[in-house]
Design a protein around this motif. Structure first.
Motif, PDB file in Angstrom:
ATOM      1  N   ALA A  36       0.858  -1.176   0.000  1.00  0.00           N
ATOM      2  CA  ALA A  36       0.000   0.000   0.000  1.00  0.00           C
ATOM      3  C   ALA A  36       0.896   1.228   0.000  1.00  0.00           C
ATOM      4  O   ALA A  36       1.870   1.289   0.754  1.00  0.00           O
ATOM      5  CB  ALA A  36      -0.911   0.008   1.225  1.00  0.00           C
ATOM      6  N   LEU A  37       0.566   2.201  -0.849  1.00  0.00           N
ATOM      7  CA  LEU A  37       1.375   3.404  -0.991  1.00  0.00           C
ATOM      8  C   LEU A  37       0.467   4.639  -0.890  1.00  0.00           C
ATOM      9  O   LEU A  37       0.151   5.278  -1.892  1.00  0.00           O
ATOM     10  CB  LEU A  37       2.131   3.399  -2.325  1.00  0.00           C
ATOM     11  N   PRO A  38       0.025   4.974   0.305  1.00  0.00           N
ATOM     12  CA  PRO A  38      -0.921   6.089   0.448  1.00  0.00           C
ATOM     13  C   PRO A  38      -0.250   7.445   0.225  1.00  0.00           C
ATOM     14  O   PRO A  38       0.968   7.595   0.372  1.00  0.00           O
ATOM     15  CB  PRO A  38      -1.394   5.946   1.896  1.00  0.00           C
ATOM     16  N   ASP A  39      -1.080   8.424  -0.123  1.00  0.00           N
ATOM     17  CA  ASP A  39      -0.629   9.807  -0.221  1.00  0.00           C
ATOM     18  C   ASP A  39      -0.772  10.498   1.128  1.00  0.00           C
ATOM     19  O   ASP A  39      -1.720  10.239   1.881  1.00  0.00           O
ATOM     20  CB  ASP A  39      -1.465  10.581  -1.239  1.00  0.00           C
ATOM     21  N   ALA A  40       0.148  11.401   1.420  1.00  0.00           N
ATOM     22  CA  ALA A  40       0.010  12.250   2.605  1.00  0.00           C
ATOM     23  C   ALA A  40      -1.216  13.154   2.452  1.00  0.00           C
ATOM     24  O   ALA A  40      -1.625  13.474   1.329  1.00  0.00           O
ATOM     25  CB  ALA A  40       1.271  13.079   2.801  1.00  0.00           C
ATOM     26  N   PRO A  41      -1.796  13.613   3.550  1.00  0.00           N
ATOM     27  CA  PRO A  41      -3.070  14.335   3.467  1.00  0.00           C
ATOM     28  C   PRO A  41      -2.954  15.803   3.089  1.00  0.00           C
ATOM     29  O   PRO A  41      -3.963  16.412   2.711  1.00  0.00           O
ATOM     30  CB  PRO A  41      -3.625  14.200   4.888  1.00  0.00           C
ATOM     31  N   ASN A  42      -1.758  16.378   3.169  1.00  0.00           N
ATOM     32  CA  ASN A  42      -1.635  17.822   2.995  1.00  0.00           C
ATOM     33  C   ASN A  42      -0.952  18.189   1.679  1.00  0.00           C
ATOM     34  O   ASN A  42      -0.029  17.508   1.231  1.00  0.00           O
ATOM     35  CB  ASN A  42      -0.833  18.425   4.157  1.00  0.00           C
ATOM     36  N   ARG A  43      -1.401  19.291   1.092  1.00  0.00           N
ATOM     37  CA  ARG A  43      -0.786  19.804  -0.132  1.00  0.00           C
ATOM     38  C   ARG A  43       0.639  20.274   0.147  1.00  0.00           C
ATOM     39  O   ARG A  43       0.902  20.924   1.151  1.00  0.00           O
ATOM     40  CB  ARG A  43      -1.617  20.958  -0.683  1.00  0.00           C
ATOM     41  N   TYR A  44       1.550  19.953  -0.745  1.00  0.00           N
ATOM     42  CA  TYR A  44       2.930  20.385  -0.622  1.00  0.00           C
ATOM     43  C   TYR A  44       3.012  21.907  -0.758  1.00  0.00           C
ATOM     44  O   TYR A  44       2.339  22.506  -1.600  1.00  0.00           O
ATOM     45  CB  TYR A  44       3.760  19.702  -1.709  1.00  0.00           C
ATOM     46  N   ASP A  45       3.827  22.525   0.064  1.00  0.00           N
ATOM     47  CA  ASP A  45       3.889  23.982   0.115  1.00  0.00           C
ATOM     48  C   ASP A  45       4.217  24.625  -1.227  1.00  0.00           C
ATOM     49  O   ASP A  45       3.714  25.707  -1.536  1.00  0.00           O
ATOM     50  CB  ASP A  45       4.948  24.430   1.132  1.00  0.00           C
ATOM     51  N   TRP A  46       5.062  23.977  -2.034  1.00  0.00           N
ATOM     52  CA  TRP A  46       5.580  24.629  -3.227  1.00  0.00           C
ATOM     53  C   TRP A  46       5.077  24.033  -4.541  1.00  0.00           C
ATOM     54  O   TRP A  46       5.480  24.477  -5.605  1.00  0.00           O
ATOM     55  CB  TRP A  46       7.110  24.594  -3.207  1.00  0.00           C
ATOM     56  N   ASP A  47       4.190  23.049  -4.461  1.00  0.00           N
ATOM     57  CA  ASP A  47       3.745  22.397  -5.693  1.00  0.00           C
ATOM     58  C   ASP A  47       2.424  21.683  -5.418  1.00  0.00           C
ATOM     59  O   ASP A  47       2.365  20.760  -4.614  1.00  0.00           O
ATOM     60  CB  ASP A  47       4.801  21.393  -6.166  1.00  0.00           C
TER      61      ASP A  47
END
Length: 200
Positions: A36-47
Motif C-alpha cells: 500500500a502506498l498512500p498519499d500524505a493528506p496535505n498539499r505540498y507547500d511549493w507544488d
C-alpha cells in the motif's frame, strides 16, 4: 489472501506512486506480500501536485517536534484507514512499515510513541525526532546514503543508537555513493529484513 501488508510512506513533496519502483523491487523478493502506498493528506507547500505529512517551510530543529506532533492525527488516520482497507486492521503482526525521508520520520514517530505497533519498521533516509519513548522488541532497519545532502547519515547513526537503547533489535546500513534516495542495494536489504521480521 495476502500473507502480509507492507505500507510504504513517501517523502515531502512526493506521492505514494513515486515509490512504486521501490515496492516493485522489494515485492520481487517477497511473493505474496501486498503493498500500500498512500498519499500524505496535505498539499505540498511549493507544488500543488505534491503532498506532505507536515510543512518544512521555515522549519528548524527547534520547531520540528511541534510540527510532527501536530501532524500525528492526520497521519494516524491515513495509516489506520490504509491498514484496515487492506484487511489487516486486526492483524498488526502481519503489517510492516517502510518510510522514506519524511515518511520515515512519521513512521518512526508512530512506532516510537506506541501509537502503532507493526511487526517491523524500515526507515530509509530519515531521522528520528525524539519526542517520545519507545516500545521494546520491534525490529527496526535504518538505511541511509553516506552522500545524502538532505538528511545527514549521522542522523541514522544517532537513531540506531536510540532505538537500541529502547530494546529494539536494529539493523543499520550506510551506503557509499548514495544520496537522498534508494537503489537496488537498499531494496534488496529491505526485502531481506522484512522476510526475517515477518517470517516469510
Amino acid at each position: 489472501m495476502a500473507e502480509t501488508l507492507i505500507v510504504i510512506l513517501h517523502g515531502v513533496g512526493g506521492r505514494g506512486a513515486h515509490l512504486q519502483p521501490l515496492a516493485d523491487m522489494i515485492g520481487a523478493e517477497l511473493p505474496g506480500a501486498r503493498f500500500a502506498l498512500p498519499d500524505a493528506p496535505n498539499r505540498y507547500d511549493w507544488d500543488d501536485s505534491g503532498r506532505q505529512w507536515f510543512s518544512v517551510k521555515d522549519i528548524t530543529p527547534r520547531n520540528r517536534p511541534a510540527r510532527l506532533r501536530a501532524a500525528r492525527a492526520a497521519f494516524d488516520q491515513v495509516l489506520a484507514t490504509t491498514i484496515a482497507g487492506h484487511g489487516f486492521g486486526d492483524r498488526p503482526d502481519r503489517v510492516a512499515l517502510v518510510g522514506f525521508s519524511q515518511g520515515a520520520i512519521m513512521a518512526m514517530d508512530a512506532v516510537m510513541s506506541g501509537r502503532f505497533r507493526p511487526q517491523a519498521l524500515a526507515a530509509l533516509s530519515g531521522r528520528l525526532v525524539k519526542s517520545a519513548t519507545g516500545l521494546p522488541g520491534i525490529p527496526v532497519m535504518l538505511s541511509h546514503g553516506l552522500d545524502d545532502p538532505v538528511i545527514p547519515a549521522r542522523d541514522a547513526i544517532a537513531a540506531a543508537a536510540h532505538w537500541g537503547k529502547q530494546g529494539c533489535p536494529v539493523d543499520l546500513h550506510l551506503w557509499t555513493g548514495l544520496g537522498h534516495w534508494f537503489d537496488a542495494r537498499v531494496a534488496t536489504t529491505t526485502a531481506a529484513f522484512l522476510r526475517r521480521a515477518l517470517i516469510l
